[in-house]
Each structure stands twice: as C-alpha cells, then as structure tokens.
Design a protein around this motif. Structure first.
Motif, PDB file in Angstrom:
ATOM      1  N   GLU A   1       1.289  -1.141  -0.100  1.00 34.09           N
ATOM      2  CA  GLU A   1      -0.170  -0.060  -0.034  1.00 34.09           C
ATOM      3  C   GLU A   1       0.618   1.287  -0.054  1.00 34.09           C
ATOM      4  O   GLU A   1       2.051   1.213   0.546  1.00 34.09           O
ATOM      5  CB  GLU A   1      -0.946  -0.481   1.128  1.00 34.09           C
ATOM      6  N   TRP A   2       0.286   2.170  -0.879  1.00 30.46           N
ATOM      7  CA  TRP A   2       0.790   3.410  -1.236  1.00 30.46           C
ATOM      8  C   TRP A   2      -0.087   5.164  -0.878  1.00 30.46           C
ATOM      9  O   TRP A   2      -1.042   4.787  -1.406  1.00 30.46           O
ATOM     10  CB  TRP A   2       1.698   3.805  -2.052  1.00 30.46           C
ATOM     11  N   THR A   3       0.383   5.635   0.116  1.00 24.72           N
ATOM     12  CA  THR A   3      -0.234   7.000  -0.308  1.00 24.72           C
ATOM     13  C   THR A   3       0.483   7.806  -1.204  1.00 24.72           C
ATOM     14  O   THR A   3       1.050   7.708  -1.833  1.00 24.72           O
ATOM     15  CB  THR A   3       0.095   8.032   0.937  1.00 24.72           C
ATOM     16  N   ASP A   4      -0.550   9.095  -1.800  1.00 19.63           N
ATOM     17  CA  ASP A   4      -0.296   9.830  -2.882  1.00 19.63           C
ATOM     18  C   ASP A   4       0.381  10.445  -3.111  1.00 19.63           C
ATOM     19  O   ASP A   4       1.260  10.567  -4.108  1.00 19.63           O
ATOM     20  CB  ASP A   4      -1.993  10.839  -3.023  1.00 19.63           C
ATOM     21  N   ASP A   5       1.781  10.974  -2.065  1.00 20.35           N
ATOM     22  CA  ASP A   5       2.842  11.354  -2.245  1.00 20.35           C
ATOM     23  C   ASP A   5       3.602  10.274  -1.756  1.00 20.35           C
ATOM     24  O   ASP A   5       4.955  10.346  -2.301  1.00 20.35           O
ATOM     25  CB  ASP A   5       3.275  12.427  -0.868  1.00 20.35           C
ATOM     26  N   GLU A   6       3.546   8.626  -1.806  1.00 19.85           N
ATOM     27  CA  GLU A   6       4.565   7.989  -2.134  1.00 19.85           C
ATOM     28  C   GLU A   6       4.805   7.306  -3.779  1.00 19.85           C
ATOM     29  O   GLU A   6       5.367   6.401  -3.747  1.00 19.85           O
ATOM     30  CB  GLU A   6       4.843   7.069  -1.285  1.00 19.85           C
ATOM     31  N   VAL A   7       3.294   7.939  -4.376  1.00 20.02           N
ATOM     32  CA  VAL A   7       3.332   7.540  -5.970  1.00 20.02           C
ATOM     33  C   VAL A   7       3.377   8.504  -7.055  1.00 20.02           C
ATOM     34  O   VAL A   7       3.555   9.973  -6.525  1.00 20.02           O
ATOM     35  CB  VAL A   7       2.129   6.616  -6.590  1.00 20.02           C
ATOM     36  N   GLU A   8       4.601   7.877  -7.767  1.00 17.46           N
ATOM     37  CA  GLU A   8       4.713   9.086  -9.354  1.00 17.46           C
ATOM     38  C   GLU A   8       3.857   8.288 -10.699  1.00 17.46           C
ATOM     39  O   GLU A   8       3.968   6.770 -10.876  1.00 17.46           O
ATOM     40  CB  GLU A   8       6.316   8.593 -10.251  1.00 17.46           C
ATOM     41  N   LEU A   9       3.427   8.646 -11.264  1.00 17.57           N
ATOM     42  CA  LEU A   9       2.551   8.798 -12.166  1.00 17.57           C
ATOM     43  C   LEU A   9       2.734   8.376 -13.352  1.00 17.57           C
ATOM     44  O   LEU A   9       4.466   9.249 -13.249  1.00 17.57           O
ATOM     45  CB  LEU A   9       1.294   8.773 -12.188  1.00 17.57           C
ATOM     46  N   ILE A  10       3.091   7.062 -13.883  1.00 17.20           N
ATOM     47  CA  ILE A  10       4.187   7.141 -15.331  1.00 17.20           C
ATOM     48  C   ILE A  10       2.811   7.189 -16.709  1.00 17.20           C
ATOM     49  O   ILE A  10       2.755   7.635 -17.356  1.00 17.20           O
ATOM     50  CB  ILE A  10       4.446   5.837 -15.569  1.00 17.20           C
ATOM     51  N   THR A  11       1.449   6.166 -16.127  1.00 11.97           N
ATOM     52  CA  THR A  11       0.899   5.782 -17.669  1.00 11.97           C
ATOM     53  C   THR A  11      -0.214   5.332 -17.288  1.00 11.97           C
ATOM     54  O   THR A  11      -0.355   4.441 -16.484  1.00 11.97           O
ATOM     55  CB  THR A  11       1.283   5.404 -18.437  1.00 11.97           C
ATOM     56  N   PRO A  12      -2.175   5.644 -17.611  1.00  8.10           N
ATOM     57  CA  PRO A  12      -2.746   4.996 -16.974  1.00  8.10           C
ATOM     58  C   PRO A  12      -2.819   3.722 -18.011  1.00  8.10           C
ATOM     59  O   PRO A  12      -2.814   4.269 -18.884  1.00  8.10           O
ATOM     60  CB  PRO A  12      -4.323   5.960 -16.819  1.00  8.10           C
ATOM     61  N   LEU A  13      -3.675   2.798 -17.145  1.00  6.66           N
ATOM     62  CA  LEU A  13      -3.767   1.022 -17.619  1.00  6.66           C
ATOM     63  C   LEU A  13      -5.799   1.462 -18.069  1.00  6.66           C
ATOM     64  O   LEU A  13      -6.381   1.587 -17.619  1.00  6.66           O
ATOM     65  CB  LEU A  13      -3.815   0.633 -17.103  1.00  6.66           C
ATOM     66  N   ILE A  14      -5.822   2.022 -19.532  1.00  5.64           N
ATOM     67  CA  ILE A  14      -6.699   1.497 -20.271  1.00  5.64           C
ATOM     68  C   ILE A  14      -7.401   0.762 -20.867  1.00  5.64           C
ATOM     69  O   ILE A  14      -6.891  -0.097 -22.003  1.00  5.64           O
ATOM     70  CB  ILE A  14      -6.833   3.181 -21.696  1.00  5.64           C
ATOM     71  N   PRO A  15      -8.744   0.108 -20.642  1.00  2.85           N
ATOM     72  CA  PRO A  15      -9.030  -1.068 -21.076  1.00  2.85           C
ATOM     73  C   PRO A  15      -9.298  -1.378 -22.205  1.00  2.85           C
ATOM     74  O   PRO A  15      -9.999  -0.624 -22.286  1.00  2.85           O
ATOM     75  CB  PRO A  15      -9.952  -2.267 -19.884  1.00  2.85           C
ATOM     76  N   ALA A  16      -8.966  -2.535 -23.184  1.00  6.17           N
ATOM     77  CA  ALA A  16      -9.654  -2.538 -24.569  1.00  6.17           C
ATOM     78  C   ALA A  16     -11.102  -2.973 -24.249  1.00  6.17           C
ATOM     79  O   ALA A  16     -11.359  -3.473 -22.871  1.00  6.17           O
ATOM     80  CB  ALA A  16      -9.002  -3.568 -24.788  1.00  6.17           C
ATOM     81  N   LEU A  17     -12.268  -3.163 -25.177  1.00  6.53           N
ATOM     82  CA  LEU A  17     -13.004  -3.423 -24.744  1.00  6.53           C
ATOM     83  C   LEU A  17     -13.427  -4.895 -25.178  1.00  6.53           C
ATOM     84  O   LEU A  17     -12.795  -5.730 -25.621  1.00  6.53           O
ATOM     85  CB  LEU A  17     -14.122  -2.856 -26.145  1.00  6.53           C
ATOM     86  N   PRO A  18     -14.600  -5.386 -23.756  1.00 11.29           N
ATOM     87  CA  PRO A  18     -14.568  -7.168 -24.388  1.00 11.29           C
ATOM     88  C   PRO A  18     -14.524  -7.302 -25.504  1.00 11.29           C
ATOM     89  O   PRO A  18     -15.182  -6.712 -26.455  1.00 11.29           O
ATOM     90  CB  PRO A  18     -15.484  -6.661 -23.436  1.00 11.29           C
ATOM     91  N   HIS A  19     -13.416  -8.528 -25.988  1.00 12.62           N
ATOM     92  CA  HIS A  19     -14.233  -8.979 -27.422  1.00 12.62           C
ATOM     93  C   HIS A  19     -13.957 -11.062 -27.126  1.00 12.62           C
ATOM     94  O   HIS A  19     -13.303 -11.259 -26.487  1.00 12.62           O
ATOM     95  CB  HIS A  19     -13.316  -9.118 -27.886  1.00 12.62           C
ATOM     96  N   ASP A  20     -14.407 -11.055 -28.295  1.00 17.87           N
ATOM     97  CA  ASP A  20     -14.540 -12.509 -28.049  1.00 17.87           C
ATOM     98  C   ASP A  20     -13.416 -13.590 -29.602  1.00 17.87           C
ATOM     99  O   ASP A  20     -12.832 -14.788 -29.412  1.00 17.87           O
ATOM    100  CB  ASP A  20     -15.769 -13.023 -28.476  1.00 17.87           C
ATOM    101  N   THR A  21     -12.683 -11.692 -30.217  1.00 16.65           N
ATOM    102  CA  THR A  21     -11.584 -12.217 -31.073  1.00 16.65           C
ATOM    103  C   THR A  21     -10.347 -13.541 -30.547  1.00 16.65           C
ATOM    104  O   THR A  21      -9.976 -13.071 -29.176  1.00 16.65           O
ATOM    105  CB  THR A  21     -11.293 -10.818 -31.352  1.00 16.65           C
ATOM    106  N   PRO A  22      -9.736 -13.866 -31.393  1.00 19.62           N
ATOM    107  CA  PRO A  22      -8.394 -15.061 -31.222  1.00 19.62           C
ATOM    108  C   PRO A  22      -7.524 -13.779 -31.124  1.00 19.62           C
ATOM    109  O   PRO A  22      -7.032 -12.604 -31.291  1.00 19.62           O
ATOM    110  CB  PRO A  22      -8.089 -15.159 -32.082  1.00 19.62           C
ATOM    111  N   GLU A  23      -6.356 -13.887 -29.615  1.00 19.01           N
ATOM    112  CA  GLU A  23      -5.410 -13.102 -29.287  1.00 19.01           C
ATOM    113  C   GLU A  23      -4.730 -12.807 -31.017  1.00 19.01           C
ATOM    114  O   GLU A  23      -3.889 -11.948 -31.261  1.00 19.01           O
ATOM    115  CB  GLU A  23      -4.671 -13.917 -28.397  1.00 19.01           C
ATOM    116  N   THR A  24      -4.642 -13.667 -32.152  1.00 23.57           N
ATOM    117  CA  THR A  24      -3.943 -13.398 -33.110  1.00 23.57           C
ATOM    118  C   THR A  24      -4.954 -13.609 -34.851  1.00 23.57           C
ATOM    119  O   THR A  24      -6.272 -14.209 -34.213  1.00 23.57           O
ATOM    120  CB  THR A  24      -2.917 -14.717 -33.337  1.00 23.57           C
TER     121      THR A  24
END
Length: 221
Positions: A138-161
């Motif tokens: 666990e970390w508090t706000d002042d102990e964290v340095e942001l790098i990038t948000p993790l934005i989820p892709a839309l749910p799907h049933d498409t194969p990985e390739t």
C-alpha cells in the motif's frame, strides 16, 4: 547543558529539517515531467486540435512524428488518422497528480516509501490517498509517481491472433495488430493503415499478427 539550551538545539534541528523539506518540495514541484520516448503503441494522449488520440506506433520517427488515430464524426465511419509531432501531444501523466486520480483507476507507477522502492508496478487507487499494488503493498499519494494509466480495451471474443481475411474483417475500427517486432497496423474506415501504407483485409490476410487492441478502447476523461 540547561534545558533551555537543549530545547533551542531541538528547535534549530527541526527548523533545518523543515527548510530541507521545503527545498525538496520546491524541486519536486519544478521538476518537468518528460514525455515518454518508447512503448507508445496503444497509448492515449491529448492533441489540441484532434482531441483524444490513440498512438499507433511504438516510438516517434527521427523528426518526432507519430501516427495517431482518433474518432471523428466528420468521416463516414467516425474515425480518422494522421501524423502529429510528439511535441504537440500531452500525456495523462503530465497533467494528472496522484491525488487527482479517481478511486478505481489502475496506473503503472513508481512507488517509494521509507522501506521499499518499486519500479513500473501496477497500482490501483483503492480509496482516497491509498494505492494498492501486487503483494498487497500500500502507498499514499505522495509516495506514488504516475507513469501511465492502464486503459482497458473493449471486451471481445476475438482470438489473440488473426490470419485470414475473415479474421481481419471481424476487427472493428481502432483495432491494432502487429507481428512481434513488426510495425503496427491500425484499422481505419475501409482499410488498414501503417504509417504511409494502406491495405485491405485481403491484402492483410496470409500473415499472422497479434491483436494488440480491439477497437478504440476506453477514452480517458
């Protein structure tokens, strides 16, 4: 040593520590958040003219150019893409502070407290002023340095390739595919785009590529 002398020394030490902390905070506040240079594929950024854009290449070219794709209601299928200079983009981590991140969002962060340092870890904002990473750290706000948000892709049933013409045709606009180590292709209206090249589903067929993103994904706020 009298009690007054001892108290004076304690106050002087506290004043010294406070002054050092103030200088540290000033330095942190003045520190420029540098733009990311690599691993840009699939990241969202903000462009003054185009709004939220999705980066469709791993890194900028020698002139700083990036191919970006973005929703555009002026096109028949509501999407467009073009080159933009990286200097024209603003990334979420350049304008967002840990305390501004809403509860429930996940980010890639660097975290450090008096005991441990963690680099490039996924952390979830679980409540105000509290982040939780793997291992239940666990970390508090002042102990964290942001790098990038993790934005989820839309749910799907498409194969990985994808390999066949039907496979490519089933992917919606905004999808990104690439061979390992290869340049990515972005699904735009009626065609696939890779930098200055374009191809239809039949031309893409016959080569197996990984699906890196399905559709546009969630836009940042």
């Amino acid at each position: 040593m009298t009690s007054n002398h001892k108290r004076l020394e304690e106050l002087q030490q506290q004043a010294k520590e406070l002054a050092e902390r103030i200088e540290q905070l000033k330095a942190e506040g003045a520190r420029e958040v540098k733009q990311p240079r690599d691993n840009l594929l699939g990241r969202w950024a903000r462009h003054e003219e185009y709004g939220h854009v999705l980066i469709a290449c791993q890194h900028a070219d020698e002139r700083g150019g990036l191919f970006v794709a973005y929703p555009d209601d002026g096109f028949p299928d509501g999407a467009d893409g073009r080159y933009a200079n990286q200097r024209e983009l603003t990334f979420p981590e350049q304008t967002t502070r840990p305390q501004d991140v809403p509860v429930g969002e996940a980010w890639l962060v660097d975290a450090q407290d008096r005991v441990r340092t963690e680099k490039d870890v996924v952390a979830l904002k679980t409540k105000d002023d509290l982040w939780t990473s793997s291992g239940f750290l666990e970390w508090t706000d002042d102990e964290v340095e942001l790098i990038t948000p993790l934005i989820p892709a839309l749910p799907h049933d498409t194969p990985e390739t994808v390999t066949t013409e039907d496979d490519y045709g089933a992917l919606p606009e905004g999808s990104i595919v690439a061979k390992p180590g290869g340049n990515p292709w972005v699904r735009m209206p009626y065609m696939w785009v890779q930098r200055a090249d374009g191809a239809d589903n039949s031309e893409m067929a016959g080569r197996t590529r990984h699906v890196l993103r399905y559709g546009w994904g969630a836009q940042p706020r």
